[in-house]
Design a protein around this motif. Structure first.
Motif, PDB file in Angstrom:
ATOM      1  N   VAL A 428       0.846  -1.196   0.000  1.00  0.00           N
ATOM      2  CA  VAL A 428       0.000   0.000   0.000  1.00  0.00           C
ATOM      3  C   VAL A 428       0.877   1.241   0.000  1.00  0.00           C
ATOM      4  O   VAL A 428       1.791   1.366   0.823  1.00  0.00           O
ATOM      5  N   PHE A 429       0.619   2.132  -0.936  1.00  0.00           N
ATOM      6  CA  PHE A 429       1.232   3.457  -0.938  1.00  0.00           C
ATOM      7  C   PHE A 429       0.276   4.402  -0.225  1.00  0.00           C
ATOM      8  O   PHE A 429      -0.901   4.494  -0.595  1.00  0.00           O
ATOM      9  N   ALA A 430       0.764   5.100   0.787  1.00  0.00           N
ATOM     10  CA  ALA A 430      -0.112   5.936   1.609  1.00  0.00           C
ATOM     11  C   ALA A 430       0.327   7.391   1.555  1.00  0.00           C
ATOM     12  O   ALA A 430       1.518   7.707   1.680  1.00  0.00           O
ATOM     13  N   CYS A 431      -0.627   8.277   1.335  1.00  0.00           N
ATOM     14  CA  CYS A 431      -0.388   9.709   1.429  1.00  0.00           C
ATOM     15  C   CYS A 431      -1.571  10.335   2.153  1.00  0.00           C
ATOM     16  O   CYS A 431      -2.491   9.640   2.595  1.00  0.00           O
ATOM     17  N   ALA A 463      -5.388   6.511   1.712  1.00  0.00           N
ATOM     18  CA  ALA A 463      -5.119   7.605   2.639  1.00  0.00           C
ATOM     19  C   ALA A 463      -4.522   7.039   3.925  1.00  0.00           C
ATOM     20  O   ALA A 463      -4.867   5.933   4.350  1.00  0.00           O
ATOM     21  N   VAL A 464      -3.637   7.785   4.543  1.00  0.00           N
ATOM     22  CA  VAL A 464      -3.005   7.328   5.784  1.00  0.00           C
ATOM     23  C   VAL A 464      -4.065   7.008   6.839  1.00  0.00           C
ATOM     24  O   VAL A 464      -3.953   6.035   7.582  1.00  0.00           O
ATOM     25  N   ALA A 465      -5.111   7.836   6.886  1.00  0.00           N
ATOM     26  CA  ALA A 465      -6.140   7.670   7.912  1.00  0.00           C
ATOM     27  C   ALA A 465      -6.905   6.360   7.777  1.00  0.00           C
ATOM     28  O   ALA A 465      -7.549   5.920   8.731  1.00  0.00           O
ATOM     29  N   THR A 466      -6.879   5.717   6.608  1.00  0.00           N
ATOM     30  CA  THR A 466      -7.644   4.484   6.391  1.00  0.00           C
ATOM     31  C   THR A 466      -6.801   3.230   6.564  1.00  0.00           C
ATOM     32  O   THR A 466      -7.292   2.126   6.354  1.00  0.00           O
ATOM     33  N   LEU A 467      -5.532   3.388   6.943  1.00  0.00           N
ATOM     34  CA  LEU A 467      -4.658   2.221   7.107  1.00  0.00           C
ATOM     35  C   LEU A 467      -5.036   1.420   8.345  1.00  0.00           C
ATOM     36  O   LEU A 467      -5.550   1.955   9.330  1.00  0.00           O
ATOM     37  N   ASP A 468      -4.752   0.119   8.302  1.00  0.00           N
ATOM     38  CA  ASP A 468      -4.832  -0.743   9.469  1.00  0.00           C
ATOM     39  C   ASP A 468      -3.857  -1.896   9.261  1.00  0.00           C
ATOM     40  O   ASP A 468      -3.272  -2.052   8.185  1.00  0.00           O
ATOM     41  N   HIS A 488      -1.396   4.080  12.610  1.00  0.00           N
ATOM     42  CA  HIS A 488      -2.594   3.412  12.112  1.00  0.00           C
ATOM     43  C   HIS A 488      -2.348   1.921  11.853  1.00  0.00           C
ATOM     44  O   HIS A 488      -3.285   1.129  11.935  1.00  0.00           O
ATOM     45  N   ALA A 489      -1.120   1.559  11.508  1.00  0.00           N
ATOM     46  CA  ALA A 489      -0.791   0.158  11.237  1.00  0.00           C
ATOM     47  C   ALA A 489       0.516  -0.180  11.945  1.00  0.00           C
ATOM     48  O   ALA A 489       1.567  -0.316  11.313  1.00  0.00           O
TER      49      ALA A 489
END
Length: 526
Positions: A428-431, A463-468, A488-489
């Motif tokens: 996952v690429f997160a921004c 999105a970073v906020a949706t990571l787990d 978040h993860a």
């Protein structure tokens, strides 16, 4: 020893504050970003159909009277009090209802969903209508407050009887509780919150007016440009500038506030300076970054170039101030947010009478940022050539690992303590917003995996906020966001990069995936 001990907590507190601001900005972005097509539609309709638009239309633009004959008599109208004391019926049009009702309700729904899912979104929408009706200005700020607040109240109420209801009563209780909470919050917003938020909007508008009256609007760039590089811009842009800009569009038909942050000129000038005067990987990467930044509107791609030489923030500030000053002089502005911050989006949202000023603001801001950045890069060029890099990498945020691919904590996190790579099946690429720069990075890695003949690896952007912790085997994020991504993860492996476009870390990831596949194949062989 004493100095070190006292400095550490200060640094920790500063870092924590930055992460909290980033998280707050990401939450605001989560409310605004999904609804940007609606903002764009509103901006285009405004640019076309208002009285000073390209195709003025009384019914669509919401001006003129209701005395047209025929089928148009059924169009929605409103009663207006004229200056001479008389009244007449005026078309509502599309512009007014969209900015008054549609956009705030969409924002509220998104904010509610972030807090409590679909149920929170419904309650948030109901509650926000109260603050809309109870106010005389567009309630973007109100929607950002009331929407999440109402969803949080609903979440709290739901927790009171979670798992305690007798079978068969769940639907009845859920329906009535949502209706009661939504209705009560709507009434509370109408009487209690709307006056407060209206006053806050008035104060913020007065501050902007005072800055304009005293020729100080360009000073906003001193705050906005550094905030962009530190990923704190969302709290300023989506939380303050977009709502105030929308209010100015309603009152004046355009606003320069939409260009304070979205102007691609400052970043373009810095990237151009690196293209001509940079060395090493920075110089080779800058031309591609220019295209992605200026045409694609993904401003994050120039942040690493500033982080390599933090003094270049002066160039960004100078360019930003020049752009704002140009728009002030020409009285130019946009009719809606330019999102993403592409020159195409900027021109699409430019007011009909503002093309000269807006284009000059971009050109002059790019010129000034280029000249300042060129002086800085030229002054350090000899030292950079001797070091083999484009800046003082010892003072930058681990640029050595990214540009030279040397061993680092980020790279060592790809392998276990024994040196054996764990299998990677999902990356996952997160921004901040989950699109734009992270989508670009995911596309680059997918292409590298394809060229390496590796299949069966899922590469997505979020999105970073949706990571787990169940989201992926590996999370790739820009260095400024990695700490927040780990929150978040926490048990997922994380890799930091300084440039989503071109990082040696990608080659290491491809090599690891290939090695793990080969090891798995060897283990299965008889």
């Amino acid at each position: 020893m004493t100095t070190t001990a006292s400095a550490a907590p200060t640094l920790s507190r500063g870092r924590t504050a930055q992460v909290r601001l980033q998280r707050f900005g990401a939450f605001l972005t989560g409310m605004i970003m999904p609804n940007l097509p609606a903002f764009l539609a509103w901006g285009l309709i405004t640019a076309l159909f208002i009285s000073v638009g390209w195709l003025p239309n009384e019914m669509l633009g919401g001006f003129g009277n209701a005395d047209l004959p025929g089928a148009w008599q059924g169009a929605a109208t409103q009663l207006v009090l004229a200056e001479d004391g008389t009244t007449f019926r005026q078309y509502l049009g599309l512009v007014g209802p969209m900015v008054t009702y549609l956009l705030p309700l969409l924002i509220a729904n998104s904010g509610g969903r972030l807090v409590h899912g679909e149920r929170g979104g419904v309650v948030a929408t109901i509650a926000t209508l109260g603050i809309i009706v109870g106010s005389t200005v567009p309630m973007f700020l109100g929607a950002m407050i009331v929407g999440p607040l109402a969803a949080w109240v609903m979440k709290l109420v739901d927790s009171l009887w979670d798992g305690r209801l007798k079978p068969g009563l769940e639907m009845l209780v859920n329906m009535f509780s949502a209706a009661i909470v939504g209705g009560a919050m709507s009434v509370a917003a109408f009487f209690g919150i709307a006056p407060v938020v209206s006053q806050i909007s008035t104060w913020l508008g007065d501050i902007v007016a005072w800055l304009a009256d005293n020729g100080l609007l360009p000073l906003m760039s001193i705050i906005v440009e550094p905030a962009k590089v530190l990923f704190l811009n969302n709290a300023i842009g989506n939380g303050v500038l977009v709502p105030l800009g929308a209010q100015q569009v309603v009152e004046q038909g355009k606003s320069l506030l939409f260009l304070v942050e979205a102007n691609p000129g400052p970043g373009l000038g810095i990237l151009l300076a690196y293209t001509l005067l940079g060395v090493g990987a920075a110089r080779s990467t800058a031309p591609g970054a220019m295209f992605v930044h200026f045409i694609g509107g993904i401003h994050e791609v120039y942040f690493p170039f500033v982080l390599m030489k933090p003094v270049l923030i002066v160039a960004a500030i100078a360019g930003g101030m020049t752009g704002v000053a140009t728009n002030v002089v020409f009285g130019s502005g946009l009719v809606g947010p330019a999102a993403p911050g592409s020159i195409i989006a900027v021109l699409a949202q430019t007011s009909r009478d503002s093309y000269l000023g807006v284009i000059l603001s971009v050109v002059l801001s790019a010129t000034v940022s280029f000249l300042v950045a060129a002086v800085i890069l030229r002054a350090s060029r000899k030292r950079d050539l001797a070091a083999g890099e484009s800046g003082d990498l010892a003072a930058a945020v681990a640029q050595t690992e990214a540009n030279k691919g040397r061993s680092s904590a980020a790279l060592s996190s790809l392998v276990g303590a024994t040196g054996t790579a764990a299998p990677v099946r999902t990356i996952v690429f997160a921004c901040d917003a989950g699109m734009g720069s992270s989508a670009m990075g995911a596309a680059v890695l997918r292409d590298k995996l394809r060229k390496a003949g590796i299949e069966g690896v899922t590469v997505v952007n979020k999105a970073v906020a949706t990571l787990d912790d169940d989201a992926a085997d590996l999370v790739v994020s820009q260095r400024e966001l990695t700490e927040r991504a780990r929150q978040h993860a926490p048990t997922t492996r994380h890799v930091s990069v300084d440039n989503f476009m071109n990082s040696p870390v990608y080659d290491d990831v491809v090599a690891e995936v290939g090695a793990s596949r080969a090891a798995a194949g060897a283990g299965e062989a008889p």
